[in-house]
Design a protein around this motif. Structure first.
Motif: not given
Length: 214
Positions: A45-50, A59-62, A193-200
């Motif tokens: 999921w971290v790679a997919l989030l990247t 302008d962001y990296q993981i 999807e769960t992480v992205w909802e809050v991170l964005q």
């Protein structure tokens, strides 16, 4: 030729560092659930989030600073070095599951996570705390107290919370590897999807704060 070399020196000295400095970092600080256990790194999921981040916020990296088997104490011991090395604007803190599975004291789990959060805040890093839950066979009293750790921390430190990393599939065996603990490749997409909802929302808020006139 001499003038050309002078121009090149100017570009590398001033422009290149400015470009590097403009890149902001999200650091994932977790255990095997974030370290692509049992699958290729690019499927986690971290790679997919990247990939998602690169299409939405260029302008962001993981940086993935996760270690399989990591505990909250282990994270507490290495958080300072990780922050010094990567200097993240945002830390996705995903620890506690291994402590819970080992039956560690609720007090120690809470205190370790609290210390990590405090150190992040002292270093001007926002924290996105990832909540976890335990299987019911660990006993109702312990599982409830364990689950309550995360919202308590989020409230006490005024940080963002993902209530449960495995939300939507935590009880469905078809989304787990043979060990019944680690999500499989199909489940990684749900985690994103769960992480992205809050991170964005955190990134958008940060951008607004940095550029209030835009």
């Amino acid at each position: 030729m001499k003038n050309f070399l002078i121009i090149l020196t100017f570009l590398f000295t001033f422009i290149a560092p400015a470009t590097a400095a403009s890149t902001k970092t999200v650091m994932v600080f977790g255990d095997s659930l974030s370290a692509s256990h049992g699958m290729p790194i690019e499927a986690g999921w971290v790679a997919l989030l990247t990939q998602r981040l690169q299409t939405k916020f260029t302008d962001y990296q993981i940086i993935n600073a996760s270690i399989s088997g990591e505990t909250t104490l282990g994270g507490r011991n290495r958080i300072k070095q990780s922050l010094e090395t990567h200097r993240p604007e945002i830390v996705i803190l995903e620890l506690g599951a291994n402590d819970g599975l080992r039956g560690a004291s609720i007090k120690s789990i809470y205190e370790n996570l609290a210390t990590i959060i405090e150190i992040c805040q002292q270093n001007n890093s926002q924290v996105l705390l990832v909540g976890m839950q335990l299987p019911p066979n660990y006993g109702m009293t312990y599982t409830r107290k364990f689950q309550a750790i995360f919202p308590q921390l989020a409230e006490n430190y005024q940080i963002k919370l993902i209530p449960f990393l495995l939300a939507g599939f935590g009880e469905k065996h078809e989304f787990f590897q043979a060990d019944g603990i680690h999500p499989n490749e199909v489940a990684q997409k749900k985690i994103v999807e769960t992480v992205w909802e809050v991170l964005q929302t955190m990134i958008k808020t940060e951008k607004i704060a940095a550029n209030p006139d835009n």
